[in-house]
Design a protein around this motif. Structure first.
Motif, PDB file in Angstrom:
ATOM      1  N   THR A 241      26.562  25.506  28.429  1.00 45.19           N
ATOM      2  CA  THR A 241      26.317  26.545  29.442  1.00 45.19           C
ATOM      3  C   THR A 241      25.942  27.871  28.789  1.00 45.19           C
ATOM      4  N   GLN A 242      26.508  28.142  27.597  1.00 46.67           N
ATOM      5  CA  GLN A 242      26.185  29.420  26.948  1.00 46.67           C
ATOM      6  C   GLN A 242      24.860  29.357  26.199  1.00 46.67           C
ATOM      7  N   SER A 243      24.643  28.287  25.408  1.00 43.92           N
ATOM      8  CA  SER A 243      23.444  28.284  24.563  1.00 43.92           C
ATOM      9  C   SER A 243      22.189  27.898  25.340  1.00 43.92           C
ATOM     10  N   THR A 244      22.329  26.971  26.307  1.00 44.69           N
ATOM     11  CA  THR A 244      21.125  26.510  27.022  1.00 44.69           C
ATOM     12  C   THR A 244      20.899  27.259  28.327  1.00 44.69           C
ATOM     13  N   LEU A 245      21.980  27.482  29.071  1.00 45.46           N
ATOM     14  CA  LEU A 245      21.815  28.127  30.384  1.00 45.46           C
ATOM     15  C   LEU A 245      21.976  29.643  30.307  1.00 45.46           C
ATOM     16  N   GLY A 246      22.389  30.136  29.130  1.00 44.37           N
ATOM     17  CA  GLY A 246      22.485  31.585  28.943  1.00 44.37           C
ATOM     18  C   GLY A 246      23.622  32.249  29.704  1.00 44.37           C
ATOM     19  N   TRP A 247      24.718  31.520  29.954  1.00 52.03           N
ATOM     20  CA  TRP A 247      25.849  32.124  30.654  1.00 52.03           C
ATOM     21  C   TRP A 247      26.640  33.012  29.691  1.00 52.03           C
ATOM     22  N   THR A 248      27.461  33.909  30.256  1.00 50.03           N
ATOM     23  CA  THR A 248      28.357  34.699  29.398  1.00 50.03           C
ATOM     24  C   THR A 248      29.571  33.842  29.050  1.00 50.03           C
ATOM     25  N   ALA A 249      30.332  34.328  28.047  1.00 47.00           N
ATOM     26  CA  ALA A 249      31.546  33.604  27.630  1.00 47.00           C
ATOM     27  C   ALA A 249      32.509  33.453  28.810  1.00 47.00           C
ATOM     28  N   GLN A 250      32.603  34.514  29.617  1.00 46.41           N
ATOM     29  CA  GLN A 250      33.559  34.481  30.725  1.00 46.41           C
ATOM     30  C   GLN A 250      33.128  33.463  31.788  1.00 46.41           C
ATOM     31  N   GLN A 251      31.826  33.432  32.093  1.00 44.23           N
ATOM     32  CA  GLN A 251      31.331  32.459  33.093  1.00 44.23           C
ATOM     33  C   GLN A 251      31.587  31.034  32.601  1.00 44.23           C
ATOM     34  N   ALA A 252      31.286  30.805  31.315  1.00 38.73           N
ATOM     35  CA  ALA A 252      31.458  29.466  30.747  1.00 38.73           C
ATOM     36  C   ALA A 252      32.931  29.051  30.806  1.00 38.73           C
ATOM     37  N   GLY A 253      33.811  30.000  30.521  1.00 37.27           N
ATOM     38  CA  GLY A 253      35.239  29.692  30.558  1.00 37.27           C
ATOM     39  C   GLY A 253      35.737  29.418  31.962  1.00 37.27           C
ATOM     40  N   MET A 254      35.305  30.252  32.925  1.00 36.47           N
ATOM     41  CA  MET A 254      35.788  30.106  34.304  1.00 36.47           C
ATOM     42  C   MET A 254      35.381  28.768  34.910  1.00 36.47           C
ATOM     43  N   LEU A 255      34.270  28.224  34.422  1.00 38.16           N
ATOM     44  CA  LEU A 255      33.793  26.940  34.940  1.00 38.16           C
ATOM     45  C   LEU A 255      34.855  25.851  34.765  1.00 38.16           C
ATOM     46  N   MET A 256      35.666  25.975  33.692  1.00 42.17           N
ATOM     47  CA  MET A 256      36.635  24.925  33.363  1.00 42.17           C
ATOM     48  C   MET A 256      37.941  25.046  34.160  1.00 42.17           C
ATOM     49  N   VAL A 257      38.126  26.186  34.858  1.00 39.40           N
ATOM     50  CA  VAL A 257      39.422  26.426  35.515  1.00 39.40           C
ATOM     51  C   VAL A 257      39.763  25.406  36.607  1.00 39.40           C
ATOM     52  N   PRO A 258      38.831  25.100  37.555  1.00 38.52           N
ATOM     53  CA  PRO A 258      39.201  24.128  38.606  1.00 38.52           C
ATOM     54  C   PRO A 258      39.666  22.783  38.037  1.00 38.52           C
ATOM     55  N   ALA A 259      39.011  22.341  36.944  1.00 46.14           N
ATOM     56  CA  ALA A 259      39.398  21.056  36.338  1.00 46.14           C
ATOM     57  C   ALA A 259      40.815  21.145  35.782  1.00 46.14           C
ATOM     58  N   ALA A 260      41.151  22.290  35.186  1.00 48.79           N
ATOM     59  CA  ALA A 260      42.495  22.469  34.621  1.00 48.79           C
ATOM     60  C   ALA A 260      43.543  22.458  35.735  1.00 48.79           C
ATOM     61  N   LEU A 261      43.220  23.110  36.854  1.00 44.63           N
ATOM     62  CA  LEU A 261      44.164  23.140  37.980  1.00 44.63           C
ATOM     63  C   LEU A 261      44.342  21.735  38.561  1.00 44.63           C
ATOM     64  N   THR A 262      43.248  20.969  38.579  1.00 47.95           N
ATOM     65  CA  THR A 262      43.338  19.583  39.076  1.00 47.95           C
ATOM     66  C   THR A 262      44.286  18.774  38.201  1.00 47.95           C
ATOM     67  N   THR A 263      44.137  18.945  36.873  1.00 48.81           N
ATOM     68  CA  THR A 263      45.026  18.231  35.954  1.00 48.81           C
ATOM     69  C   THR A 263      46.475  18.637  36.208  1.00 48.81           C
ATOM     70  N   ALA A 264      46.693  19.944  36.391  1.00 47.63           N
ATOM     71  CA  ALA A 264      48.053  20.442  36.646  1.00 47.63           C
ATOM     72  C   ALA A 264      48.627  19.804  37.905  1.00 47.63           C
ATOM     73  N   PHE A 265      47.789  19.661  38.925  1.00 47.96           N
ATOM     74  CA  PHE A 265      48.203  19.067  40.188  1.00 47.96           C
ATOM     75  C   PHE A 265      48.540  17.586  40.000  1.00 47.96           C
ATOM     76  N   MET A 266      47.749  16.915  39.133  1.00 48.05           N
ATOM     77  CA  MET A 266      47.928  15.471  38.917  1.00 48.05           C
ATOM     78  C   MET A 266      49.195  15.132  38.130  1.00 48.05           C
TER      79      MET A 266
END
Length: 527
Positions: free
Chosen positions: A298-323
């Protein structure tokens, strides 16, 4: 029997559990939090990309060296003292990392920080396992697993936020208050088991320690640096590979023949633990490999910022926490561990194949959401069943030794994963680029049309003709590189998915025994 005395109840158990998770999180978040800050470090410390990647390498080498020795250190110095000392070393090094004035200073402190951090994971797992009665162990692993799975995912968004709003040293300073609180809690609440007598200085397996450091340190070096140094065309990689092979051979021989080994290999006679260590390796491969590749893409190809790239992973982490608690309950109700692991691996394949299908040079953010949710569910189904299965038939001291093996294999799996992925992507990228360039010839009308369009666009904006031609060619070259890199990312997703899919039938063949006589005998034999 030492086992009973360590089971905690009520609020004391809650505090111990929170402290152990806090320590595990400290260690794991620090593995991935630096990934998004490497660019800033590079500029700030005047380092090259290959120099700055040592910030990750050094930490991983420190981690992997210390993990197998954790059980031994706990016996030698008392678990509570060793655990607290590790937290203190980790916290002091966090301060020193933030204050580093050049890249090699930072790398050295990261290595020492890794030596402190390696103990945190395994000891946290042992403490949590031993604080709960056997029938609640699945739940205990679920609670611990929250930290281990969410940690790598929390790293990038947290790192992104800190780097965007403050500066990179703060990704280390954030550990200091948490480390101090954790150390105070450890001294107050954590108890040390009564071990057999300490080894005298003459009994200590110094040769084992040296061989282990030589083997694991050089293996980790080869994995982390291989791609940068062009693998076996580089003398240092060849030397380190030879050291790793001989180190491994003599280490195994030493540990199996010495009376007081630094790593108790005999605990691997336990069938469940053997299978668990292999599965931990594969899980580390997928967990760290995918946590590495998605932000990178997401950062090197899509040109996102570090924060955008990091936030993308949050829903998956919350799903794991729920599971996690759900999986813990299913295990308590007697659902088969291999069945859950197989489902988790299949879901990981679905996630990877989905990634393979949606990657383009300009994939939209929405396209990642459900794919990453599937990854979150899959990871939740892998961690607890694998760990519970590995440690289920171990007793007392062996729990710590078993946790050290699965922890080390998970780390090594991650290192193998990242090393293979970077090498593979670099090779694939080069071959795709070569194939694409073949079409970029003067007699290809599509190419000419695109090139002329770019030249006229630059000319219209007032650029001299020669300069416009140069800029247009540069743009075409960049577009080739981007396409080649997207194709290599797609390949990584596909092959990572296939690796997990291939494992499914083998996992389903595993028979878990409910602490049968043979298992208990094997467990007793390791004491």
């Amino acid at each position: 029997m030492q086992q009973e005395s360590l089971i905690e109840y009520g609020s004391r158990r809650v505090v111990i559990t929170i402290t152990a998770i806090m320590c595990a999180l400290l260690e794991i978040v620090d593995t991935t939090i630096v990934n998004v800050a490497l660019n800033d470090m590079k500029g700030n410390l005047g380092a090259t990309l290959s120099e700055v990647s040592w910030v990750i390498t050094a930490y991983a080498i420190g981690n992997v060296i210390v993990v197998p020795m954790t059980s031994w250190f706990s016996q030698q110095f008392g678990r509570r003292n060793y655990y607290a000392a590790s937290v203190i070393i980790f916290t002091i090094c966090s301060f020193l990392c933030g204050n580093a004035t050049n890249i090699w200073e930072l790398v050295f402190f990261r290595f020492v920080q890794g030596l402190g951090g390696g103990a945190l994971l395994v000891t946290s797992q042992t403490i949590i396992t031993e604080s709960y009665p056997p029938e609640k162990r699945g739940m205990a692993q679920a609670i611990y697993g929250l930290g281990v799975i969410i940690g790598p995912t929390l790293g990038p968004p947290l790192g992104g936020y800190i780097v965007t709003n403050f500066s990179w040293p703060y990704i280390f300073y954030i550990n200091i208050p948490i480390g101090i609180i954790a150390a105070l809690f450890i001294f107050e609440f954590v108890r040390s088991p009564k071990y057999a007598e300490k080894k005298s200085a003459s009994q200590i397996d110094y040769l084992g320690i040296v061989l282990l450091m030589a083997f694991v340190g050089s293996l980790q070096y080869v994995l982390e640096r291989g791609q940068e140094e062009d693998w076996f065309n580089n003398t240092s990689i060849v030397i380190m590979t030879i050291v790793a092979v001989f180190g491994f051979f003599f280490f195994i021989w030493r540990e199996l023949t010495y009376d007081n080994p630094i790593v108790e290999l005999r605990v691997l006679k336990n069938g469940n633990l053997r299978i668990g260590t292999i599965l931990s390796f594969i899980m580390g491969f997928g967990l760290y490999g995918s946590t590495f590749i998605v932000p990178l893409y997401t950062q090197s190809t899509l040109g996102w910022t570090a924060q955008q790239a990091g936030m993308l992973m949050v829903p998956a982490a919350l799903t794991t926490a729920f599971m996690m608690p759900i999986i813990g309950r299913l295990l308590q109700k007697g659902v088969s561990q291999p069945l859950l692991v197989a489902c988790g691996m299949f879901l990981f394949f679905v996630y990877s194949f989905w990634g393979y299908k949606i990657l383009t040079p300009d994939t939209a953010e929405d396209n990642f959401f459900w794919m990453l949710i599937v990854r979150g569910i899959g990871m939740g189904m892998l961690f607890i069943p694998i760990t519970t299965m590995s440690l289920s038939t171990l007793k007392g001291q062996q729990i710590g030794q078993g946790a050290a093996f699965t922890g080390m294999m998970r780390q090594l799996g991650g290192s193998f994963g990242i090393a293979l992925i970077t090498t593979f992507m670099s090779r694939q990228g080069q071959s795709y680029r070569a194939n694409l360039i073949e079409n970029y010839t003067a007699d290809n009308p599509l190419y000419q049309q695109k090139l002329n369009g770019l030249i006229s666009k630059f000319s219209m904006s007032g650029m001299p003709h020669d300069q416009a031609v140069g800029s247009a060619n540069k743009m075409m070259e960049l577009s080739v590189l981007k396409q080649a890199s997207v194709l290599s990312y797609m390949d990584v997703f596909l092959y990572l998915g296939l690796l997990f899919l291939i494992c499914v039938p083998f996992v389903l063949m595993i028979r878990t025994k409910k602490a049968s006589k043979e298992d208990l005998a094997a467990a007793a034999g390791g004491h």
